[in-house]
Design a protein around this motif. Structure first.
Motif, PDB file in Angstrom:
ATOM      1  N   TYR A 149      -6.041   2.217  17.106  1.00 16.72           N
ATOM      2  CA  TYR A 149      -6.202   3.347  16.179  1.00 16.72           C
ATOM      3  C   TYR A 149      -5.875   2.917  14.749  1.00 16.72           C
ATOM      4  CZ  TYR A 149      -6.178   6.881  19.999  1.00 16.72           C
ATOM      5  OH  TYR A 149      -6.463   7.658  21.091  1.00 16.72           O
ATOM      6  N   LYS A 150      -4.681   2.362  14.615  1.00 11.36           N
ATOM      7  CA  LYS A 150      -4.171   2.138  13.253  1.00 11.36           C
ATOM      8  C   LYS A 150      -4.989   1.117  12.478  1.00 11.36           C
ATOM      9  CE  LYS A 150       0.533   3.806  13.532  1.00 11.36           C
ATOM     10  NZ  LYS A 150       1.958   3.554  13.263  1.00 11.36           N
ATOM     11  N   ARG A 151      -5.353   0.032  13.158  1.00 17.90           N
ATOM     12  CA  ARG A 151      -6.108  -0.987  12.416  1.00 17.90           C
ATOM     13  C   ARG A 151      -7.569  -0.572  12.239  1.00 17.90           C
ATOM     14  NH1 ARG A 151      -6.709  -6.236  14.157  1.00 17.90           N
ATOM     15  NH2 ARG A 151      -5.821  -5.875  16.231  1.00 17.90           N
ATOM     16  N   SER A 152      -8.169   0.042  13.271  1.00 16.96           N
ATOM     17  CA  SER A 152      -9.571   0.451  13.130  1.00 16.96           C
ATOM     18  C   SER A 152      -9.713   1.408  11.960  1.00 16.96           C
ATOM     19  CB  SER A 152     -10.072   1.144  14.401  1.00 16.96           C
ATOM     20  OG  SER A 152      -9.996   0.269  15.500  1.00 16.96           O
ATOM     21  N   ARG A 153      -8.781   2.331  11.861  1.00 17.43           N
ATOM     22  CA  ARG A 153      -8.868   3.333  10.794  1.00 17.43           C
ATOM     23  C   ARG A 153      -8.500   2.740   9.443  1.00 17.43           C
ATOM     24  NH1 ARG A 153      -9.030   8.658  12.081  1.00 17.43           N
ATOM     25  NH2 ARG A 153      -7.269   9.331  10.818  1.00 17.43           N
ATOM     26  N   ALA A 154      -7.504   1.847   9.424  1.00 17.91           N
ATOM     27  CA  ALA A 154      -7.123   1.218   8.150  1.00 17.91           C
ATOM     28  C   ALA A 154      -8.260   0.340   7.621  1.00 17.91           C
ATOM     29  CB  ALA A 154      -5.849   0.398   8.326  1.00 17.91           C
ATOM     30  N   GLU A 155      -8.957  -0.327   8.541  1.00 20.75           N
ATOM     31  CA  GLU A 155     -10.060  -1.190   8.116  1.00 20.75           C
ATOM     32  C   GLU A 155     -11.319  -0.393   7.781  1.00 20.75           C
ATOM     33  OE1 GLU A 155      -8.612  -4.702  11.244  1.00 20.75           O
ATOM     34  OE2 GLU A 155     -10.602  -3.795  11.468  1.00 20.75           O
ATOM     35  N   GLY A 156     -11.524   0.705   8.500  1.00 23.23           N
ATOM     36  CA  GLY A 156     -12.772   1.449   8.364  1.00 23.23           C
ATOM     37  C   GLY A 156     -12.819   2.388   7.171  1.00 23.23           C
ATOM     38  N   PHE A 157     -11.674   2.922   6.772  1.00 24.08           N
ATOM     39  CA  PHE A 157     -11.640   3.886   5.674  1.00 24.08           C
ATOM     40  C   PHE A 157     -11.276   3.213   4.352  1.00 24.08           C
ATOM     41  CE2 PHE A 157     -10.195   7.151   9.033  1.00 24.08           C
ATOM     42  CZ  PHE A 157     -11.488   7.651   9.194  1.00 24.08           C
ATOM     43  N   GLY A 158     -11.863   3.713   3.267  1.00 18.20           N
ATOM     44  CA  GLY A 158     -11.523   3.229   1.925  1.00 18.20           C
ATOM     45  C   GLY A 158     -10.304   3.959   1.370  1.00 18.20           C
ATOM     46  N   GLU A 159      -9.891   3.536   0.186  1.00 14.11           N
ATOM     47  CA  GLU A 159      -8.651   4.030  -0.412  1.00 14.11           C
ATOM     48  C   GLU A 159      -8.622   5.544  -0.617  1.00 14.11           C
ATOM     49  OE1 GLU A 159      -5.688   2.135  -1.165  1.00 14.11           O
ATOM     50  OE2 GLU A 159      -6.962   1.132   0.329  1.00 14.11           O
ATOM     51  N   GLU A 160      -9.696   6.095  -1.203  1.00 16.59           N
ATOM     52  CA  GLU A 160      -9.682   7.523  -1.511  1.00 16.59           C
ATOM     53  C   GLU A 160      -9.629   8.351  -0.223  1.00 16.59           C
ATOM     54  OE1 GLU A 160      -9.072   8.954  -4.239  1.00 16.59           O
ATOM     55  OE2 GLU A 160      -9.447  11.033  -3.624  1.00 16.59           O
ATOM     56  N   VAL A 161     -10.347   7.894   0.779  1.00 16.42           N
ATOM     57  CA  VAL A 161     -10.331   8.614   2.058  1.00 16.42           C
ATOM     58  C   VAL A 161      -8.926   8.592   2.640  1.00 16.42           C
ATOM     59  CG1 VAL A 161     -11.217   8.613   4.424  1.00 16.42           C
ATOM     60  CG2 VAL A 161     -12.775   8.221   2.514  1.00 16.42           C
ATOM     61  N   LYS A 162      -8.295   7.441   2.578  1.00 16.34           N
ATOM     62  CA  LYS A 162      -6.924   7.337   3.098  1.00 16.34           C
ATOM     63  C   LYS A 162      -5.983   8.261   2.331  1.00 16.34           C
ATOM     64  CE  LYS A 162      -7.315   2.560   4.587  1.00 16.34           C
ATOM     65  NZ  LYS A 162      -6.914   1.171   4.306  1.00 16.34           N
ATOM     66  N   ARG A 163      -6.155   8.271   1.014  1.00 13.66           N
ATOM     67  CA  ARG A 163      -5.314   9.128   0.190  1.00 13.66           C
ATOM     68  C   ARG A 163      -5.425  10.575   0.667  1.00 13.66           C
ATOM     69  NH1 ARG A 163      -7.700   7.203  -4.798  1.00 13.66           N
ATOM     70  NH2 ARG A 163      -6.551   5.248  -4.828  1.00 13.66           N
ATOM     71  N   ARG A 164      -6.657  11.016   0.870  1.00 12.95           N
ATOM     72  CA  ARG A 164      -6.834  12.430   1.241  1.00 12.95           C
ATOM     73  C   ARG A 164      -6.349  12.685   2.669  1.00 12.95           C
ATOM     74  NH1 ARG A 164     -12.065  14.656  -2.270  1.00 12.95           N
ATOM     75  NH2 ARG A 164     -11.708  13.210  -4.000  1.00 12.95           N
ATOM     76  N   GLN A 167       0.832  -1.204   0.000  1.00 15.96           N
ATOM     77  CA  GLN A 167       0.000   0.000   0.000  1.00 15.96           C
ATOM     78  C   GLN A 167       0.863   1.249   0.000  1.00 15.96           C
ATOM     79  OE1 GLN A 167      -2.186  -1.074   3.538  1.00 15.96           O
ATOM     80  NE2 GLN A 167      -4.112  -1.123   2.406  1.00 15.96           N
ATOM     81  N   ALA A 168       1.947   1.202   0.765  1.00 17.90           N
ATOM     82  CA  ALA A 168       2.821   2.371   0.857  1.00 17.90           C
ATOM     83  C   ALA A 168       3.332   2.743  -0.524  1.00 17.90           C
ATOM     84  CB  ALA A 168       3.966   2.105   1.819  1.00 17.90           C
ATOM     85  N   THR A 169       3.756   1.747  -1.288  1.00 22.42           N
ATOM     86  CA  THR A 169       4.255   2.008  -2.636  1.00 22.42           C
ATOM     87  C   THR A 169       3.163   2.652  -3.490  1.00 22.42           C
ATOM     88  OG1 THR A 169       5.459  -0.051  -2.332  1.00 22.42           O
ATOM     89  CG2 THR A 169       5.533   0.923  -4.522  1.00 22.42           C
ATOM     90  N   GLY A 170       1.970   2.110  -3.397  1.00 20.92           N
ATOM     91  CA  GLY A 170       0.848   2.660  -4.158  1.00 20.92           C
ATOM     92  C   GLY A 170       0.562   4.103  -3.766  1.00 20.92           C
ATOM     93  N   PHE A 171       0.604   4.360  -2.470  1.00 23.11           N
ATOM     94  CA  PHE A 171       0.324   5.723  -2.001  1.00 23.11           C
ATOM     95  C   PHE A 171       1.405   6.700  -2.459  1.00 23.11           C
ATOM     96  CE2 PHE A 171      -2.485   3.902   1.512  1.00 23.11           C
ATOM     97  CZ  PHE A 171      -3.652   4.380   0.941  1.00 23.11           C
ATOM     98  N   VAL A 172       2.658   6.243  -2.455  1.00 23.31           N
ATOM     99  CA  VAL A 172       3.732   7.129  -2.908  1.00 23.31           C
ATOM    100  C   VAL A 172       3.434   7.559  -4.339  1.00 23.31           C
ATOM    101  CG1 VAL A 172       6.181   7.292  -3.489  1.00 23.31           C
ATOM    102  CG2 VAL A 172       5.478   6.158  -1.371  1.00 23.31           C
ATOM    103  N   ASP A 173       3.009   6.599  -5.155  1.00 25.85           N
ATOM    104  CA  ASP A 173       2.655   6.862  -6.552  1.00 25.85           C
ATOM    105  C   ASP A 173       1.533   7.881  -6.672  1.00 25.85           C
ATOM    106  OD1 ASP A 173       4.288   5.267  -8.058  1.00 25.85           O
ATOM    107  OD2 ASP A 173       2.553   4.426  -9.174  1.00 25.85           O
ATOM    108  N   ASP A 174       0.421   7.558  -6.020  1.00 32.81           N
ATOM    109  CA  ASP A 174      -0.769   8.415  -6.110  1.00 32.81           C
ATOM    110  C   ASP A 174      -0.486   9.806  -5.563  1.00 32.81           C
ATOM    111  OD1 ASP A 174      -2.143   6.256  -7.065  1.00 32.81           O
ATOM    112  OD2 ASP A 174      -3.207   5.829  -5.189  1.00 32.81           O
TER     113      ASP A 174
END
Lengths: 484, 95, 487
Positions: free
Chosen positions: C341-356, B23-30
């Motif tokens: 914290y880390k797992r609850s949030r990693a599991e609860g949020f989708g990719e775009e939310v994490k990106r932002r 995931q980290a690699t993917g995020f670095v990209d994005d």
């Protein structure tokens, strides 16, 4: 080498608002867990903060009291970090534009000298909740009642040079906030909490040494002890060739030491940015003038007035102005009886002694200021003598009467100044004490002065303490000498 | 400003997001592409322009200091993952 | 019934042509039969809706002062907190969250006698322009099931377009009402920032978020604005300013209206068929008496970069409260608080939310804050100034709501190309001004939206301008085939 200590304090004062800084939940202390944490305090999704006007007014009052510049525009920022008792994942605080700008506080040291300590700024922020570590099956319990309680964080410049100065400063802040009525100042309940920044440097050196921040030092005594320990630790460290590291330390009052909080230091980056849910707080001159006009007389002014107008000693003035309650009590006593010295003596003597014995604060005094004032009036108009006054005081303390006059009346303590009555009592005592009269007559003249005490005692006893002692003395002496 | 994996890892830690190596690699990209786009901002001259935090030039209204909320603990804790004796429970926090 | 506008339905309820219960049951039945294809609802609250409808009918029968919207069924984007009803915000994080209170908007709609049919699908935490970022699956465009409905208020837009509900509430942070309204051929208004309370609306980017109505017509939106607009003591950013009757000025003539066409809105990247539809609409306005001139919004192209600093920064902080402690998803068997914290949030949020969240965290962090955040806020001021300058010269601005008609599901895999969708809508949120999207034609069977922008608090004017167009055209009355199925 000679070392100099450099101290700065960050004092968190819980403001005595009824409701929280950003919500309408109660701030009362001691409620059942989470019963005073509303949707906003819990950070429930979609909830928003609205600023409490009283929190703003209290911060401004403090600023005015320490001669600060009040910011025309202040801004709330978010301090972002995760912690179990921090519900939103950020604390709403003021990083860049605090409401109270630079100011100063005058402290009085033991030798009655004064010193100015500069205030860097003071800002408003919200308190966090509490983590309870009692055993819940290996879990920590979170109580968010305290979350959102308004805090004023008062940050000093590093102007203090000893633990005593630090304590004097903390006491001065305590006096100011309690005088203003913006906090109850109760350190045991956490209404006032203190972080201490301490460093040492060789005497004469201008640059500051590396400082350690000691967290949560929550009594005047602990401040003194924590600084004493920390200064010694730093000096020893340096003298042994080591260096002080900038870190956060915790004071352990049980072991009387500070120790490093190695945890969570690692990656702090609070990412402050302006809170988008709150708008800039704009205060105009009229508002400041209004608050300024309502400021009570502050401790330093009171102390000064007690000396210059009431003629009290520096010591008395300082003791009586140390807390708002004490000062107000004293002033009421003075107002009623009209004699400042008499009032000062009784408040600091008889009253303070009795309060200390029963471990009561002046606000819980069984004797009101009015009652004490009336009592002193009766001493001053010679209705009773000093001895009787103590009896009246005790009776009032025990609730044996509504006021001094009533007790004087029922106990028959009114001072007898009728010369005829006194002479009659004296004649009787002389008549009943032939042996003592004989001794008096046979004694060396310079011994007679002491011997007269016996007769005075007898007369006072006969009058049940109500005779005017000076009068008794004079008449006795004349009558006895007439027998020579 | 080039984005490195260490930046992503640090941000993930600050934001408390578990991120796997993949995931980290993917995020670095994005994130790199997003930041490249964002970097266009650097070409604008903003000398003398003050930052705008809110779209309207409004100021904060103040609330009267009144207690308006009542105890709703039971209602609020119905959506909580773990509570006991009215407290929210988390794994033991060592201070 | 489903082919009528909200305004028409209100008239029918008033005249007693049918009851609210009948109307509500009709829509519930349509949802049940059709929504399997669209996925526009996350939660349907049928029983409650029927109860509310009966209460509304009783209120009407009892005479007295019932509002014009009494008994009208609506849907709410699942971003609005609704007491005792799941409020998911399109996220796994809140899949189990039964809100303990109502958003102010929900309270106001309820007080006006409207019925809630349920909660509509959306991009998770309102982050997206296609509704493909929902934990509850993508929404399909009723005009073409291969196409996206737009986002983030895609469920609301699709439900209204498909005749599953006469109107719905959406929210718009960077175009999330206007772009899906355009893609689905309905009318959507993003009010001035602060015009509608944000209390109880789950925050994405607090200085940009604004709730607004999505309906078949501008007139419908005016009725809804009359209910939802106004100051809320619980939202510091809501504006204490009088609310006009938005229906009163709908019929004001447009003669003399000065329209500006921002030249930056007609450049590269704009699909020719969209440009043609917009220019045709502008011609229609000229025939209604308006004058048209070109204007410039010179910082337009910096809006997306500025937005993708400011919005994620605010979001990274706003979303910190989802920590698995007091509500929301908690991971199984956390070993310590950090793990929780880390797992609850990693599991609860989708990719775009994490990106932002990551972008926002990074740009706010030490060493980057000034270069990104402070810079973006300065640019934000320049962008707002562009609009204020333009409104010195013209009354309203017109242009496309989106560069293309709805694109296909799965067509935009790269986040940046998705972000560029919002090129015409995003600056409006940065400036805080109102904007409305109205149907203005079709291309390849997919709707096209005309966007009309006004200065701060010009909602009444926008609704008037849009309504006059809708009196002269019938794009907004057209329904997709799916709306007629099971009719």
């Amino acid at each position: 080498m000679q070392w100099e200590t450099v101290i700065g304090l960050e004092v968190h004062v819980q403001l005595a608002t009824r409701s929280k800084i950003f919500s309408g939940a109660s701030t009362a202390f001691g409620a059942e867990p989470n019963t005073q944490a509303c949707a906003v305090d819990l950070g429930l999704p979609g909830t928003l903060p609205v600023l409490n006007e009283q929190a703003v007014a209290m911060a401004v009052q403090f600023g005015l009291a320490v001669h600060s510049d009040i910011a025309e525009v202040s801004v709330f920022d978010r301090k972002n970090y995760f912690y179990a008792d921090l519900p939103k994942g950020y604390q709403t605080s003021q990083m860049y534009h605090p409401i109270v700008g630079p100011g100063e506080v005058e402290i009085t040291l033991d030798d009655d000298t004064t010193k100015r300590i500069r205030i860097h700024h003071a800002h408003l922020e919200e308190d966090a909740g509490k983590s309870l570590h009692e055993d819940f099956l290996g879990m920590t319990g979170i109580d968010l009642n305290r979350a959102g309680t308004p805090l004023l964080e008062i940050v000093s410049e590093p102007d203090m040079r000893s633990a005593k100065e630090a304590v004097a400063y903390l006491k001065a802040i305590h006096a100011i906030v309690t005088y203003l009525g913006i906090s109850d100042g109760n350190m045991a309940e956490g209404s006032m909490r203190c972080d201490v920044n301490v460093s040492v440097r060789p005497k004469g050196q201008e640059a500051f040494g590396t400082r350690a921040e000691i967290k949560n030092v929550n009594s005047f005594r602990f401040v003194e002890r924590a600084i004493a320990f920390e200064v010694e630790r730093q000096i020893e460290l340096i003298e042994d060739g080591g260096t002080v590291v900038q870190e956060t330390r915790l004071f352990d009052p049980e072991r009387d030491e500070t120790r490093s909080m190695r945890t969570k230091e690692e990656a702090n980056d609070y990412r402050y940015f302006p809170c988008p849910d709150l708008l800039p707080v704009v205060l105009d001159e009229a508002y400041l003038d209004h608050l300024r006009s309502q400021l009570p007389e502050l401790p330093a002014d009171k102390r000064e007035r007690f000396q210059s107008e009431l003629g009290l000693s520096a010591y008395d003035a300082s003791v009586l102005s140390a807390s708002r309650e004490m000062a107000e009590f004293f002033e009421e006593v003075h107002h009623v009886c009209g004699d400042a010295k008499q009032a000062a003596n009784w408040v600091q003597g008889e009253l303070s002694g009795a309060l200390n014995r029963e471990n009561l604060s002046i606000t819980n005094s069984p004797i009101s200021a009015r009652q004490l004032g009336e009592l002193l009036s009766r001493v001053m108009d010679d209705t009773i003598n000093g001895k009787a006054a103590k009896q009246v005081f005790q009776a009032l303390w025990n609730g044996q009467g509504e006021n001094a006059d009533e007790i004087i009346e029922t106990k028959g303590l009114k001072q007898v100044t009728d010369t005829g009555a006194i002479e009659a009592m004296i004649d009787q005592v002389i008549a009943e004490s032939p042996a003592q009269v004989a001794q008096y007559r046979d004694a060396e003249p310079d011994k007679r002065g002491k011997m007269i005490g016996y007769f005075v005692g007898q007369v006072m006893k006969a009058s049940r303490g109500t005779a005017n002692p000076q009068q008794v003395n004079g008449v006795l002496k004349a009558k006895l000498d007439a027998l020579l | 400003m080039a984005l490195e994996e260490s930046h992503v890892r640090r941000a993930a830690h600050l934001a408390r997001l578990a991120v796997s190596d993949d995931q980290a690699t993917g995020f670095v990209d994005d994130l790199s592409r997003i930041l490249d786009m964002v970097d266009q901002l650097q070409s604008i001259d903003t000398e003398g322009v003050s930052p705008l935090a809110h779209p309207l030039d409004a100021t904060q209204r103040l609330r009267a200091d009144e207690v308006t909320e009542t105890n709703q603990r039971d209602t609020f804790q119905r959506c909580a993952p773990a509570v006991e004796n009215g407290l929210y429970l988390v794994p033991r926090v060592v201070e | 019934m489903h082919d009528k506008t909200l305004t028409q339905l209100a008239a029918s309820l008033k005249s007693g042509e049918f009851s609210s219960r009948e109307l509500t049951a009709h829509y519930l039945q349509k949802i049940e039969k059709t929504d399997g294809k669209l996925n526009s609802f996350i939660t349907v609250t049928g029983e409650q809706a029927l109860d509310q409808a009966e209460a509304a009918d009783k209120a009407r029968a009892g005479g007295g002062d019932t509002g014009i919207l009494t008994g009208i069924p609506l849907a709410l984007k699942d971003i609005f907190c609704t007491r005792d009803v799941k409020t998911s915000c399109g996220s796994k994080m809140l899949d189990n969250f039964i809100a303990p209170y109502n958003a102010t908007v929900v309270e106001k709609l309820s007080a006006a006698g409207t019925i809630s049919l349920g909660k509509t699908n959306m991009d998770e935490f309102a982050m997206g322009s296609s509704n493909e970022n929902s934990h509850f699956g993508p929404v399909k465009n009723p005009w073409d099931l291969k196409a996206v409905p737009g986002g983030s208020s895609g469920g609301s837009a699709a439900a209204v377009a498909a005749g599953l509900v006469p109107a719905a509430m959406g929210t718009d942070t960077g175009g999330s009402i206007r772009q899906p309204a355009a893609f689905c051929g309905i009318t959507g208004l993003k009010p001035t920032y602060g015009r509608v309370s944000r209390y109880g609306m789950i925050a994405y980017a607090s200085s940009l978020d604004q709730a607004g109505p999505m309906a078949r017509s501008a007139e419908d939106c005016a009725h809804l604005m009359n209910v939802i607009a106004g100051h809320d003591v619980r939202d510091s950013t809501s504006v204490a300013r009088g609310v006009p009757d938005y229906t009163e000025t709908l019929n004001a003539p447009l003669s003399g209206l000065k329209i500006g066409l921002p030249k930056e809105y007609f450049g590269d990247g704009l699909a020719p068929e969209v440009e043609k539809a917009v220019r045709d609409a502008v011609k229609m306005y000229e025939s209604l008496g308006a004058t048209v001139r070109e204007v410039s919004l010179p910082h337009t192209h910096y809006a997306i970069p500025a937005y993708y600093v400011i919005a994620p920064a605010e979001a990274s902080s706003n979303l910190s409260r989802f920590d698995g402690v007091r509500f929301g998803h908690r991971c199984k068997e956390p070993i310590d608080l950090m793990d929780l914290y880390k797992r609850s949030r990693a599991e609860g949020f989708g990719e775009e939310v994490k990106r932002r969240i990551l972008i926002g965290t990074h740009t706010l962090s030490e060493g980057f804050f000034d270069a990104y955040y402070t810079k973006a806020q300065k640019v934000r001021r320049l962008i707002r100034q562009d609009f204020l300058d333009a409104f010195e010269e013209v009354d309203v601005l017109m242009g496309p709501a989106a560069p293309t008609p709805a694109f296909d599901l799965g067509a935009k895999k790269d986040p940046v190309s998705m972000y560029l969708q919002d090129i015409y809508t995003i600056a409006v949120n940065l400036a805080g001004i109102p904007g409305i999207s109205v149907p203005a034609g079709f291309a390849g069977g997919r709707p096209i939206g005309l966007q009309i922008l006004g200065t701060h608090f010009a909602e009444a004017q926008l609704l008037n301008v849009a309504h006059q167009y809708q009196q002269a055209t019938d794009w907004h009355l057209q329904l997709p085939a799916i709306a007629e199925e099971n009719a």
